[in-house]
Design an enzyme around this catalytic site. Structure first.
Site, short mmCIF file in Angstrom:
data_model
loop_
_atom_site.label_atom_id
_atom_site.label_comp_id
_atom_site.label_asym_id
_atom_site.label_seq_id
_atom_site.Cartn_x
_atom_site.Cartn_y
_atom_site.Cartn_z
N THR A 535 -4.65 1.91 -5.60
CA THR A 535 -4.66 3.26 -5.02
C THR A 535 -5.22 4.21 -6.07
OG1 THR A 535 -2.82 2.79 -3.56
CG2 THR A 535 -3.26 5.09 -4.00
N PHE A 537 -5.80 8.14 -7.24
CA PHE A 537 -5.12 9.41 -7.10
C PHE A 537 -5.98 10.54 -7.67
CE2 PHE A 537 -1.94 6.15 -7.23
CZ PHE A 537 -0.90 6.60 -6.43
#
Ligand code: PEP
Ligand code: MN
Length: 638
Positions: A535, A537
């Site tokens: 992921t 960010f």
């Protein structure tokens, strides 16, 4: 012994316990942990534990079973973070120290310092007193060498470390250096350890040529009992029967030491192998093994080096090594400690008047989710562990926290390699023109089955987690068809829920930090079907509050948004401006404009480099687009 204090102990009660122990001849050290505050009492004296246990404010007394006490993990559960000026060693960081074996001349140390700093080393090494096997070998420049090392450290803004060989040099050396190095040959020179420990300064303690791990930790204990708590251990190879390498690098010592001690441990691939071509693979092995850093020998002309030339890297090899380490770090849950840039980022040169928030301990970072969430892991990668976190219920609340000044930063997921773009956060960014993207972070998503301590796999009847996490662990869960899957709003929240139920039949699925935070047990590790699950960010902030992140690295990426008129080739026109100016586009999305049916905002990410005139390109786009906004320029971690 470890004296565990009650949460509500008064200062008076604590002082009484301390005085009692000191009167009995103990050295007493207070250690404030996230859970408990304890007093470590060490020394040659003895006392009936019950006398301490009954004192007001004392919760319990536990003996330390190991011969090393202050260095022991039993005394201090949290990792020690050693500070060498502005550089921190320990925790999730990987800190690289580099420089020549010995300081040889002004030109030599300045040249090497400049190149290792440029490649990303954060501490400069260089011997001034060389303990050589032969009395006829170069013995170092002595105090003159210290002066040169100091000059180079100051010129390139790096703390310096160098070896001390004699107790009589200790005081003189404190005037020049930032960190003492105790060499392998002196690991059991107890008078030297005592003299260095008394300075309370940071110390790099090499493992002795044939020292056991326990002897090594006992040497650390000498330093700590003498006054310093700033000790970094260094595995540098031990002597075995094998002669193919200079020494035998004991990589397995790293995880063992981490279990036994709270002190950071790094590795020295140069002295361990003695051969330049083995330094790169063994550096990576050390980092993969969990080391908090490495110390590497680098020389601008290794063939002419006064000592250890064959094991010294050429600067280009060191540059490549740094890039390899940086790529490896996220895989093992670490981040490379970076030196703040010397040259200010030209793109932000106009922000000089903005007020500085550089003290990492004063920073508040908002994230969405419960404590232990993957977002918190991303926060820890980008900020000091002393930075405060503000968990928020929703993405919108997280944006509001930064907007209102409750937090200086927010760390928000924007893209997952399996799930794609997280549109909510792009839309919220569009709604908050006062906020800008100032950084980027990446976390590998590793899911774990987490339950109350003592539960076995066969006890689990229900598993809670975010629907995406349940989907990502499909194969693992399919192998356990009797377990009911129940969607929950948050991964880390599901672990908190399972803890509150205190029921062996209930488990959550989340990252390891959630298990650690809630003191729960990991029953099965890495249960996601696809391990390539990352992921990405964004770190967002008001520009005037972004100094801490801005000072870490130069921007090499920009996020832009624009809308175009409804005519043929309108989007093409903007994209060609990017292409014509040599800008590589790494992401393109379109989002509906609220209240304007069938109209869209385009969102792009582009790479920046020294040749690109970013402001000129922005002007060009502004002219061609209906609306245009720079969402942020930032340093990419990808
Ligand atoms: C050094 O770091 O230069 C050195 C001499 O190392 P060691 O003490 O590990 O041999
Ligand atoms: Mn050397």
């Amino acid at each position: 012994m470890i004296v565990i204090l009650k949460k509500g102990i008064t200062l008076q009660e604590k002082n009484k316990v301390v005085s009692f122990l000191q009167d009995k001849g103990f050295m007493v050290k207070e250690i404030v942990g996230t859970e408990d505050t304890v007093l470590g009492a060490v020394g040659t004296s003895s006392v009936d534990y019950r006398m301490v246990e009954i004192m007001p404010g004392v919760s319990s007394v536990v003996p330390i079973s190991k011969p090393y006490k202050l260095a022991s993990r039993e005394l201090k559960k949290e990792d020690t973070i050693v500070s060498v000026k502005n550089v921190k060693i320990g925790g999730n960081r990987v800190c690289v120290m580099a420089g020549p074996c010995a300081v040889e001349s002004y030109d030599q140390i300045m040249t090497i310092a400049e190149s290792v700093r440029e490649s990303g080393a954060v501490i400069l090494r260089g011997g001034a007193f060389k303990p050589r096997t032969s009395p006829y070998s170069f013995q170092g420049l002595g105090e003159e060498g210290l002066k040169l090392l100091r000059k180079a450290g100051d010129a390139f803004d790096m703390p310096i470390t160098t070896e001390v060989v004699s107790p009589s040099d200790v005081e003189m050396m404190t005037g020049y250096i930032d960190m003492f190095q105790i060499g392998a040959r002196n690991m059991q020179n107890f008078e030297l350890l005592k003299a260095v420990g008394r300075t309370k300064m940071p110390v790099l303690l090499k493992r002795g040529l044939s020292a056991t791990i326990e002897e090594w930790l006992m040497a650390a204990e000498y330093l700590m009992a003498s006054g310093t708590d700033q000790v970094v251990l260094c595995e540098r190879g031990i002597r075995t029967y094998e002669r193919a390498t200079r020494n035998t690098l004991d990589c397995s010592a790293i995880p063992i030491v981490q279990k036994l001690s709270h002190l950071p441990v790094i590795g020295d691939p140069s002295h361990a192998t003695g051969k330049r071509d083995m330094v790169q693979p063994m550096s990576l092995a050390l980092v993969a093994g969990g080391a908090s850093g490495i110390i590497v020998e680098v020389h601008n002309k290794p063939e002419c080096a006064f000592s250890d030339g064959p094991q010294s890297l050429y600067p280009v090899q060191f540059e490549k090594l740094m890039r390899d380490i940086e790529a490896l770090c996220p895989v093992v849950g670490k981040s490379l400690e970076k030196a703040p840039r010397i040259i200010p980022d030209s793109i932000h040169s106009d922000s000089a008047e903005h007020h500085e928030i550089l003290d990492p301990t004063k920073i508040v970072v908002a994230f969405q989710g419960e404590r232990g969430a993957f977002s918190e892991l991303a926060v820890r990668r980008s900020f000091d562990e002393e930075a405060k976190v503000l968990p928020c219920h929703s993405f919108a609340e997280t944006f509001d926290a930064v907007s209102s000044g409750k937090a200086s930063y927010a760390v928000l997921p924007v893209e997952n390699t399996l799930g794609g773009t997280i549109y909510d956060n792009l839309d919220l960014l569009a709604m908050h023109p006062e906020l800008t993207v100032v950084g980027e972070q990446q976390v590998r998503v590793v899911h774990n089955l987490i339950c109350v301590p003592g539960a076995r796999l066969e006890d689990i009847k229900k598993v809670y987690s975010h629907p995406q996490a349940l989907a990502q662990c499909k194969e693992f869960l399919a192998s356990l068809p009797e377990i009911e899957q129940i969607p929950y709003y948050d991964t880390a929240g599901s672990v908190e829920f399972a803890k509150k139920q205190n029921d062996k039949s209930i488990a959550g699925i989340a990252g390891a930090p959630a298990a650690k935070f809630h003191k729960m047990e990991i029953l099965a590790q890495g249960i996601e079907t696809n391990p390539s699950n990352y992921t990405r960010f964004y770190i967002i902030s008001r520009e005037e509050n972004a100094s801490y992140i801005r000072s870490q690295a130069k921007s090499n990426k920009a996020a832009l948004s624009f809308s175009v008129s409804d005519e043929p080739g309108a989007l093409m026109k903007i994209l060609s401006i990017l292409g014509d100016n040599g800008m590589n586009m790494t992401k393109l999305e379109s989002r509906p404009i609220p209240g304007k049916p069938w109209e869209y905002t385009f969102f792009v990410e582009v790479q920046l480099n020294e040749e690109i005139e970013f402001e000129k390109v922005c002007e060009e786009i502004k002219k061609a687009a209906v609306s245009f906004r720079v969402l942020g320029t930032y340093a990419s971690v990808l």
